[in-house]
Design a protein around this motif. Structure first.
Motif, PDB file in Angstrom:
ATOM      1  N   GLU A 116      13.871  -1.153  -8.026  1.00 19.69           N
ATOM      2  CA  GLU A 116      12.399  -1.228  -8.020  1.00 19.69           C
ATOM      3  C   GLU A 116      11.898  -1.817  -6.704  1.00 19.69           C
ATOM      4  OE1 GLU A 116       8.956  -3.631 -10.437  1.00 19.69           O
ATOM      5  OE2 GLU A 116      10.720  -2.970 -11.550  1.00 19.69           O
ATOM      6  N   LEU A 117      10.859  -1.203  -6.151  1.00 22.50           N
ATOM      7  CA  LEU A 117      10.241  -1.699  -4.932  1.00 22.50           C
ATOM      8  C   LEU A 117       9.510  -3.002  -5.236  1.00 22.50           C
ATOM      9  CD1 LEU A 117       9.484  -1.088  -1.924  1.00 22.50           C
ATOM     10  CD2 LEU A 117       7.399  -0.051  -2.845  1.00 22.50           C
ATOM     11  N   ILE A 118       9.863  -4.074  -4.510  1.00 26.32           N
ATOM     12  CA  ILE A 118       9.218  -5.371  -4.770  1.00 26.32           C
ATOM     13  C   ILE A 118       8.473  -5.927  -3.556  1.00 26.32           C
ATOM     14  CG2 ILE A 118      10.816  -6.014  -6.618  1.00 26.32           C
ATOM     15  CD1 ILE A 118      12.159  -7.914  -4.529  1.00 26.32           C
ATOM     16  N   GLY A 119       8.609  -5.274  -2.415  1.00 19.62           N
ATOM     17  CA  GLY A 119       7.924  -5.771  -1.232  1.00 19.62           C
ATOM     18  C   GLY A 119       8.155  -4.886  -0.032  1.00 19.62           C
ATOM     19  N   LEU A 120       7.473  -5.236   1.047  1.00 20.25           N
ATOM     20  CA  LEU A 120       7.610  -4.523   2.313  1.00 20.25           C
ATOM     21  C   LEU A 120       7.539  -5.557   3.429  1.00 20.25           C
ATOM     22  CD1 LEU A 120       7.776  -1.715   3.716  1.00 20.25           C
ATOM     23  CD2 LEU A 120       5.282  -1.768   3.830  1.00 20.25           C
ATOM     24  N   VAL A 153       4.427   2.901   2.030  1.00 19.57           N
ATOM     25  CA  VAL A 153       5.535   3.472   1.271  1.00 19.57           C
ATOM     26  C   VAL A 153       5.020   4.721   0.567  1.00 19.57           C
ATOM     27  CG1 VAL A 153       6.839   1.339   0.989  1.00 19.57           C
ATOM     28  CG2 VAL A 153       5.106   1.945  -0.701  1.00 19.57           C
ATOM     29  N   VAL A 154       5.911   5.669   0.387  1.00 15.56           N
ATOM     30  CA  VAL A 154       5.557   6.914  -0.287  1.00 15.56           C
ATOM     31  C   VAL A 154       6.208   6.872  -1.664  1.00 15.56           C
ATOM     32  CG1 VAL A 154       5.575   9.434  -0.169  1.00 15.56           C
ATOM     33  CG2 VAL A 154       5.492   8.090   1.957  1.00 15.56           C
ATOM     34  N   MET A 155       5.366   6.940  -2.695  1.00 13.71           N
ATOM     35  CA  MET A 155       5.836   6.810  -4.067  1.00 13.71           C
ATOM     36  C   MET A 155       5.572   8.097  -4.843  1.00 13.71           C
ATOM     37  SD  MET A 155       6.894   3.602  -4.084  1.00 13.71           S
ATOM     38  CE  MET A 155       7.032   3.126  -5.806  1.00 13.71           C
ATOM     39  N   ALA A 156       6.516   8.458  -5.699  1.00 17.35           N
ATOM     40  CA  ALA A 156       6.354   9.609  -6.594  1.00 17.35           C
ATOM     41  C   ALA A 156       6.984   9.234  -7.925  1.00 17.35           C
ATOM     42  CB  ALA A 156       7.014  10.856  -6.009  1.00 17.35           C
ATOM     43  N   GLY A 157       6.200   9.300  -8.972  1.00 16.28           N
ATOM     44  CA  GLY A 157       6.706   8.948 -10.296  1.00 16.28           C
ATOM     45  C   GLY A 157       7.203   7.519 -10.370  1.00 16.28           C
ATOM     46  N   TYR A 174       0.856  -1.189   0.000  1.00 20.34           N
ATOM     47  CA  TYR A 174       0.000   0.000   0.000  1.00 20.34           C
ATOM     48  C   TYR A 174       0.890   1.237   0.000  1.00 20.34           C
ATOM     49  CZ  TYR A 174      -3.542  -3.395   1.159  1.00 20.34           C
ATOM     50  OH  TYR A 174      -4.378  -4.476   1.128  1.00 20.34           O
ATOM     51  N   SER A 175       0.466   2.232  -0.779  1.00 19.26           N
ATOM     52  CA  SER A 175       1.292   3.425  -0.898  1.00 19.26           C
ATOM     53  C   SER A 175       0.444   4.696  -0.943  1.00 19.26           C
ATOM     54  CB  SER A 175       2.155   3.350  -2.158  1.00 19.26           C
ATOM     55  OG  SER A 175       1.333   3.400  -3.313  1.00 19.26           O
ATOM     56  N   VAL A 176       1.120   5.797  -0.680  1.00 21.12           N
ATOM     57  CA  VAL A 176       0.541   7.134  -0.808  1.00 21.12           C
ATOM     58  C   VAL A 176       1.563   7.993  -1.532  1.00 21.12           C
ATOM     59  CG1 VAL A 176      -0.973   7.071   1.224  1.00 21.12           C
ATOM     60  CG2 VAL A 176       1.399   7.787   1.481  1.00 21.12           C
ATOM     61  N   GLY A 177       1.123   9.157  -1.958  1.00 25.08           N
ATOM     62  CA  GLY A 177       2.028  10.125  -2.564  1.00 25.08           C
ATOM     63  C   GLY A 177       2.476  11.148  -1.544  1.00 25.08           C
ATOM     64  N   PRO A 178       3.580  11.827  -1.801  1.00 25.42           N
ATOM     65  CA  PRO A 178       4.086  12.813  -0.846  1.00 25.42           C
ATOM     66  C   PRO A 178       3.146  14.003  -0.645  1.00 25.42           C
ATOM     67  CG  PRO A 178       5.380  12.839  -2.873  1.00 25.42           C
ATOM     68  CD  PRO A 178       4.446  11.688  -2.967  1.00 25.42           C
ATOM     69  N   ASP A 179       2.307  14.292  -1.623  1.00 22.75           N
ATOM     70  CA  ASP A 179       1.385  15.424  -1.509  1.00 22.75           C
ATOM     71  C   ASP A 179       0.030  15.034  -0.926  1.00 22.75           C
ATOM     72  OD1 ASP A 179       3.230  17.263  -2.487  1.00 22.75           O
ATOM     73  OD2 ASP A 179       2.683  16.843  -4.564  1.00 22.75           O
ATOM     74  N   ASP A 180      -0.185  13.733  -0.655  1.00 24.77           N
ATOM     75  CA  ASP A 180      -1.423  13.307  -0.006  1.00 24.77           C
ATOM     76  C   ASP A 180      -1.449  13.847   1.416  1.00 24.77           C
ATOM     77  OD1 ASP A 180      -2.189  11.908  -2.263  1.00 24.77           O
ATOM     78  OD2 ASP A 180      -1.516   9.976  -1.504  1.00 24.77           O
ATOM     79  N   THR A 181      -2.647  14.010   1.956  1.00 25.37           N
ATOM     80  CA  THR A 181      -2.748  14.482   3.335  1.00 25.37           C
ATOM     81  C   THR A 181      -2.403  13.353   4.306  1.00 25.37           C
ATOM     82  OG1 THR A 181      -5.076  13.900   3.602  1.00 25.37           O
ATOM     83  CG2 THR A 181      -4.580  16.123   2.749  1.00 25.37           C
ATOM     84  N   VAL A 182      -1.956  13.749   5.458  1.00 28.52           N
ATOM     85  CA  VAL A 182      -1.669  12.779   6.514  1.00 28.52           C
ATOM     86  C   VAL A 182      -2.948  12.031   6.878  1.00 28.52           C
ATOM     87  CG1 VAL A 182      -0.965  12.532   8.924  1.00 28.52           C
ATOM     88  CG2 VAL A 182       0.317  14.059   7.395  1.00 28.52           C
ATOM     89  N   LEU A 183      -4.073  12.735   6.868  1.00 33.68           N
ATOM     90  CA  LEU A 183      -5.350  12.098   7.182  1.00 33.68           C
ATOM     91  C   LEU A 183      -5.636  10.956   6.204  1.00 33.68           C
ATOM     92  CD1 LEU A 183      -7.918  11.978   8.896  1.00 33.68           C
ATOM     93  CD2 LEU A 183      -8.942  13.596   7.289  1.00 33.68           C
ATOM     94  N   ALA A 184      -5.405  11.182   4.920  1.00 32.24           N
ATOM     95  CA  ALA A 184      -5.633  10.132   3.915  1.00 32.24           C
ATOM     96  C   ALA A 184      -4.721   8.934   4.175  1.00 32.24           C
ATOM     97  CB  ALA A 184      -5.403  10.685   2.510  1.00 32.24           C
ATOM     98  N   ALA A 185      -3.486   9.200   4.560  1.00 30.70           N
ATOM     99  CA  ALA A 185      -2.540   8.117   4.844  1.00 30.70           C
ATOM    100  C   ALA A 185      -2.984   7.322   6.068  1.00 30.70           C
ATOM    101  CB  ALA A 185      -1.135   8.685   5.058  1.00 30.70           C
ATOM    102  N   VAL A 186      -3.391   8.015   7.117  1.00 33.15           N
ATOM    103  CA  VAL A 186      -3.821   7.337   8.344  1.00 33.15           C
ATOM    104  C   VAL A 186      -5.100   6.540   8.090  1.00 33.15           C
ATOM    105  CG1 VAL A 186      -4.650   7.709  10.705  1.00 33.15           C
ATOM    106  CG2 VAL A 186      -2.663   8.962   9.869  1.00 33.15           C
ATOM    107  N   GLN A 187      -5.999   7.100   7.293  1.00 34.61           N
ATOM    108  CA  GLN A 187      -7.227   6.373   6.953  1.00 34.61           C
ATOM    109  C   GLN A 187      -6.908   5.103   6.174  1.00 34.61           C
ATOM    110  OE1 GLN A 187      -9.342   9.605   4.975  1.00 34.61           O
ATOM    111  NE2 GLN A 187     -10.757   9.800   6.709  1.00 34.61           N
ATOM    112  N   LEU A 188      -5.980   5.167   5.239  1.00 37.04           N
ATOM    113  CA  LEU A 188      -5.592   3.989   4.460  1.00 37.04           C
ATOM    114  C   LEU A 188      -4.954   2.936   5.361  1.00 37.04           C
ATOM    115  CD1 LEU A 188      -5.415   2.559   1.716  1.00 37.04           C
ATOM    116  CD2 LEU A 188      -3.242   3.766   1.336  1.00 37.04           C
ATOM    117  N   MET A 189      -4.084   3.365   6.263  1.00 33.18           N
ATOM    118  CA  MET A 189      -3.464   2.415   7.190  1.00 33.18           C
ATOM    119  C   MET A 189      -4.531   1.718   8.031  1.00 33.18           C
ATOM    120  SD  MET A 189       0.076   4.065   8.631  1.00 33.18           S
ATOM    121  CE  MET A 189       0.025   5.803   8.209  1.00 33.18           C
ATOM    122  N   ALA A 190      -5.491   2.481   8.528  1.00 31.21           N
ATOM    123  CA  ALA A 190      -6.552   1.909   9.355  1.00 31.21           C
ATOM    124  C   ALA A 190      -7.422   0.954   8.540  1.00 31.21           C
ATOM    125  CB  ALA A 190      -7.408   3.020   9.955  1.00 31.21           C
TER     126      ALA A 190
END
Length: 144
Positions: A112-116, A41-45, A17-33
């Motif tokens: 390349e990111l292949i796992g976490l 992970v934070v992905m850009a391009g 699961y990932s978010v972008g650097p410009d996403d809000t912290v709230l969106a990230a916390v909601q996704l984690m929950a």
């Protein structure tokens, strides 16, 4: 000793699961929950640019009384991400996590990111390996 590649192959939920650097912290916390995970992970391009965790939220937003609505992920994420490769071992990962006080390790192969991996993933594998070794030793002692 298992390799990271072996652990990733047997991991029940290998989705990253990932978010972008410009996403809000709230969106990230909601996704984690929603997904029941402790870090994203934070992905850009298509590139790994950071990692953000519940710990980041607790220490950099909640304790500082910042707004999760206005803060961006880039403001609280760890940008200098420590990664491992598919050939690293369970022991190497656990040592790195212990020494650096980490709970999550992104796995990167050829850039390349292949796992976490989480500390829970490593503990689960270690317990299974130890149980198997104990069983083998008990069978050896009994002469089976």
């Amino acid at each position: 000793m298992r390799s990271v590649a072996e652990i990733l192959r047997t991991k029940a939920n290998a989705y990253i699961y990932s978010v972008g650097p410009d996403d809000t912290v709230l969106a990230a916390v909601q996704l984690m929950a929603e997904k029941g995970v402790g870090a994203l992970v934070v992905m850009a391009g298509g590139r790994l640019v950071g990692i953000v965790s519940e710990r980041d939220y607790a220490r950099k937003v909640a304790l500082l009384e910042r707004s999760a609505f206005g803060a961006k992920v880039s403001e609280i994420m760890t940008a200098e991400v420590i990664t491992v490769g598919p050939r690293n071992t369970t022991q190497e990962c656990m040592q790195l996590m212990t020494d650096r006080h980490l709970r999550h390790l992104p796995v990167v192969a050829e850039g390349e990111l292949i796992g976490l991996l989480s500390i829970g993933d490593l503990v689960k594998v270690t317990i299974a390996d130890q149980a198997s070794l104990i069983q083998q030793l008990e069978q050896y002692i009994r002469g089976e």
